[in-house]
Design a protein around this motif. Structure first.
Motif, PDB file in Angstrom:
ATOM      1  N   THR A 189       0.868  -1.172   0.000  1.00  0.00           N
ATOM      2  CA  THR A 189       0.000   0.000   0.000  1.00  0.00           C
ATOM      3  C   THR A 189       0.903   1.219   0.000  1.00  0.00           C
ATOM      4  O   THR A 189       1.283   1.749   1.033  1.00  0.00           O
ATOM      5  CB  THR A 189      -0.933   0.013   1.227  1.00  0.00           C
ATOM      6  OG1 THR A 189      -1.718  -1.185   1.214  1.00  0.00           O
ATOM      7  CG2 THR A 189      -1.866   1.213   1.181  1.00  0.00           C
ATOM      8  N   GLU A 190       1.309   1.638  -1.191  1.00  0.00           N
ATOM      9  CA  GLU A 190       2.204   2.780  -1.349  1.00  0.00           C
ATOM     10  C   GLU A 190       1.498   3.802  -2.209  1.00  0.00           C
ATOM     11  O   GLU A 190       1.243   3.562  -3.383  1.00  0.00           O
ATOM     12  CB  GLU A 190       3.516   2.323  -1.999  1.00  0.00           C
ATOM     13  CG  GLU A 190       4.572   3.414  -2.078  1.00  0.00           C
ATOM     14  CD  GLU A 190       5.933   2.877  -2.490  1.00  0.00           C
ATOM     15  OE1 GLU A 190       6.716   2.518  -1.595  1.00  0.00           O
ATOM     16  OE2 GLU A 190       6.195   2.800  -3.701  1.00  0.00           O
ATOM     17  N   GLY A 191       1.164   4.933  -1.610  1.00  0.00           N
ATOM     18  CA  GLY A 191       0.381   5.946  -2.284  1.00  0.00           C
ATOM     19  C   GLY A 191       1.158   6.729  -3.327  1.00  0.00           C
ATOM     20  O   GLY A 191       2.327   6.445  -3.625  1.00  0.00           O
ATOM     21  N   SER A 192       0.516   7.738  -3.866  1.00  0.00           N
ATOM     22  CA  SER A 192       1.053   8.481  -4.995  1.00  0.00           C
ATOM     23  C   SER A 192       2.415   9.111  -4.702  1.00  0.00           C
ATOM     24  O   SER A 192       3.355   8.990  -5.499  1.00  0.00           O
ATOM     25  CB  SER A 192       0.058   9.566  -5.408  1.00  0.00           C
ATOM     26  OG  SER A 192       0.569  10.332  -6.477  1.00  0.00           O
ATOM     27  N   ALA A 193       2.553   9.780  -3.563  1.00  0.00           N
ATOM     28  CA  ALA A 193       3.805  10.480  -3.262  1.00  0.00           C
ATOM     29  C   ALA A 193       4.970   9.501  -3.124  1.00  0.00           C
ATOM     30  O   ALA A 193       6.045   9.709  -3.699  1.00  0.00           O
ATOM     31  CB  ALA A 193       3.645  11.310  -1.995  1.00  0.00           C
ATOM     32  N   ALA A 194       4.757   8.430  -2.357  1.00  0.00           N
ATOM     33  CA  ALA A 194       5.827   7.453  -2.142  1.00  0.00           C
ATOM     34  C   ALA A 194       6.171   6.712  -3.431  1.00  0.00           C
ATOM     35  O   ALA A 194       7.343   6.442  -3.718  1.00  0.00           O
ATOM     36  CB  ALA A 194       5.424   6.464  -1.051  1.00  0.00           C
ATOM     37  N   PHE A 195       5.149   6.386  -4.224  1.00  0.00           N
ATOM     38  CA  PHE A 195       5.376   5.664  -5.479  1.00  0.00           C
ATOM     39  C   PHE A 195       6.124   6.566  -6.467  1.00  0.00           C
ATOM     40  O   PHE A 195       7.032   6.118  -7.180  1.00  0.00           O
ATOM     41  CB  PHE A 195       4.035   5.216  -6.052  1.00  0.00           C
ATOM     42  CG  PHE A 195       4.137   4.262  -7.216  1.00  0.00           C
ATOM     43  CD1 PHE A 195       5.154   3.326  -7.305  1.00  0.00           C
ATOM     44  CD2 PHE A 195       3.197   4.301  -8.236  1.00  0.00           C
ATOM     45  CE1 PHE A 195       5.239   2.446  -8.383  1.00  0.00           C
ATOM     46  CE2 PHE A 195       3.263   3.421  -9.309  1.00  0.00           C
ATOM     47  CZ  PHE A 195       4.296   2.502  -9.379  1.00  0.00           C
ATOM     48  N   THR A 196       5.766   7.830  -6.510  1.00  0.00           N
ATOM     49  CA  THR A 196       6.464   8.775  -7.381  1.00  0.00           C
ATOM     50  C   THR A 196       7.932   8.869  -6.996  1.00  0.00           C
ATOM     51  O   THR A 196       8.823   8.872  -7.863  1.00  0.00           O
ATOM     52  CB  THR A 196       5.806  10.168  -7.305  1.00  0.00           C
ATOM     53  OG1 THR A 196       4.453  10.078  -7.756  1.00  0.00           O
ATOM     54  CG2 THR A 196       6.550  11.178  -8.162  1.00  0.00           C
ATOM     55  N   ALA A 197       8.213   8.929  -5.693  1.00  0.00           N
ATOM     56  CA  ALA A 197       9.593   8.999  -5.220  1.00  0.00           C
ATOM     57  C   ALA A 197      10.355   7.731  -5.581  1.00  0.00           C
ATOM     58  O   ALA A 197      11.529   7.780  -5.978  1.00  0.00           O
ATOM     59  CB  ALA A 197       9.623   9.231  -3.712  1.00  0.00           C
ATOM     60  N   ARG A 198       9.698   6.565  -5.460  1.00  0.00           N
ATOM     61  CA  ARG A 198      10.338   5.297  -5.836  1.00  0.00           C
ATOM     62  C   ARG A 198      10.711   5.304  -7.318  1.00  0.00           C
ATOM     63  O   ARG A 198      11.814   4.901  -7.697  1.00  0.00           O
ATOM     64  CB  ARG A 198       9.395   4.126  -5.536  1.00  0.00           C
ATOM     65  CG  ARG A 198       9.920   2.769  -6.031  1.00  0.00           C
ATOM     66  CD  ARG A 198       8.913   1.668  -5.766  1.00  0.00           C
ATOM     67  NE  ARG A 198       8.694   1.491  -4.354  1.00  0.00           N
ATOM     68  CZ  ARG A 198       9.507   0.792  -3.538  1.00  0.00           C
ATOM     69  NH1 ARG A 198      10.588   0.211  -4.038  1.00  0.00           N
ATOM     70  NH2 ARG A 198       9.221   0.676  -2.267  1.00  0.00           N
ATOM     71  N   ILE A 199       9.787   5.725  -8.147  1.00  0.00           N
ATOM     72  CA  ILE A 199      10.035   5.750  -9.584  1.00  0.00           C
ATOM     73  C   ILE A 199      11.226   6.654  -9.911  1.00  0.00           C
ATOM     74  O   ILE A 199      12.082   6.302 -10.736  1.00  0.00           O
ATOM     75  CB  ILE A 199       8.765   6.210 -10.329  1.00  0.00           C
ATOM     76  CG1 ILE A 199       7.703   5.102 -10.274  1.00  0.00           C
ATOM     77  CG2 ILE A 199       9.075   6.590 -11.773  1.00  0.00           C
ATOM     78  CD1 ILE A 199       6.351   5.536 -10.761  1.00  0.00           C
ATOM     79  N   GLN A 200      11.292   7.793  -9.264  1.00  0.00           N
ATOM     80  CA  GLN A 200      12.404   8.716  -9.518  1.00  0.00           C
ATOM     81  C   GLN A 200      13.734   8.097  -9.103  1.00  0.00           C
ATOM     82  O   GLN A 200      14.732   8.226  -9.826  1.00  0.00           O
ATOM     83  CB  GLN A 200      12.151  10.032  -8.766  1.00  0.00           C
ATOM     84  CG  GLN A 200      10.989  10.832  -9.330  1.00  0.00           C
ATOM     85  CD  GLN A 200      10.609  12.014  -8.466  1.00  0.00           C
ATOM     86  OE1 GLN A 200      11.021  12.107  -7.299  1.00  0.00           O
ATOM     87  NE2 GLN A 200       9.814  12.923  -9.007  1.00  0.00           N
TER      88      GLN A 200
END
Length: 320
Positions: free
Chosen positions: A291-302
């Protein structure tokens, strides 16, 4: 001044209409593009999540498979869709790789999408056909060195399997033949039939075949043993410290999707991944629910985009 007031009034009215539309969203079925073949990892996870997504959003979810070019055909459809929340992308780790190796894309992966959230994490597994002469990772490497061109299938160009194969070639000093498919299920079919020598795909795809003795599992691509095939060693512990490629699946919307719609989607995805029955079904297919929301997922992708860029440069991986 009157002209300016009219323009300002028009802009405010348009904004009000957009807000009203977002507040009433969704009022019709939502389409999720799975850019790989039916029965593979992304398709399976999307279909397991869809009932709870539909429950949360109050609308039916339609999963549509649009395959080809490492997922970029399906991704392109979503990138060119209106940012209204009715056409979404359910993607894999290939989302990070394809932009670096596929030429002529008509959209920019980095700017065309808004990450909604991560749904699952999972390692890939290196498997070989039943009559392959090697019984373990050391034997596989020895055979590959003695017989250049051992073929391995993956879910497609730019998939984590493709990246893992290229990195293994580079670090082990071997030469493999990459055979890209439109999805993991197709590579599994050919491996079980003995058409190809090996494959690198998900536990969801190959776990049942390993358990039935139709193929032989050798090693996991993740840094640690995890998932339904955790009895297998990792490539890292088989002589390649630091080898760690763990895949994921996540939900994306077109860039520019209104914030209220993004918030509803993020909440719906969290509702699905936190559901105990859904988590159990995901675990049975080798997936760890996240359960990783938008902010955390965006940071992971970066973060991971930087790592992928380095590996692509190091290995010279490219689209065949």
């Amino acid at each position: 001044m009157p002209g300016r007031r009219m323009l300002l009034g028009g802009a405010l009215a348009a904004a009000a209409i957009r807000r009203a539309g977002a507040q009433s969203w969704p009022d019709r079925p939502i389409r999720i593009i799975a850019p790989y073949a039916p029965g593979g990892q992304s398709d399976t996870v999307a279909r397991l999540l869809s009932p709870k997504l539909a429950e949360s959003l109050g609308q039916s979810i339609v999963i549509e498979n649009r395959t080809g070019a490492g997922g970029s055909i399906g991704a392109g459809i979503v990138a060119q869709s209106p940012p209204d929340g009715y056409t979404l992308l359910f993607e894999s780790f290939a989302f990070l790789v394809v932009p670096f190796i596929v030429k002529g894309l008509t959209f920019d992966y980095e700017t065309a999408f808004a990450p909604v959230g991560q749904a699952v994490a999972l390692p890939y597994v290196l498997v070989v056909k039943r009559d392959f002469p090697a019984k373990d990772m050391a034997g596989f490497l020895a055979h590959a060195k003695a017989h250049p061109g051992v073929s391995y299938g993956t879910p497609g160009v730019g998939s984590l399997g493709h990246l893992a194969g290229a990195l293994l070639e580079n670090r082990a000093g071997i030469k493999l033949e990459h055979v890209p498919y439109r999805g993991g299920a197709e590579s599994a079919r050919d491996l079980a039939a003995g058409t190809i020598d090996a494959a690198i795909g998900t536990a969801n795809t190959f776990g049942p075949l390993v358990q039935e003795g139709k193929v032989r599992g050798l090693a996991l691509t993740s840094g640690e043993r995890r998932g339904s095939l955790s009895h297998l060693p990792t490539i890292a512990e088989s002589g390649f410290p630091g080898f760690d490629l763990t895949s994921w699946n996540g939900l994306f919307a077109p860039a520019g999707t209104p914030a209220p719609v993004m918030a509803r989607l993020e909440a719906a995805l969290a509702h699905a991944t936190r559901d105990p029955a859904t988590r159990e079904k995901l675990a049975m297919t080798g997936n760890d629910a996240v359960t990783e929301g938008s902010a955390a997922f965006t940071a992971r992708i970066q973060r991971e985009r930087v790592v992928v860029k380095q590996i692509v440069a190091q290995t010279g991986i490219r689209a065949e």
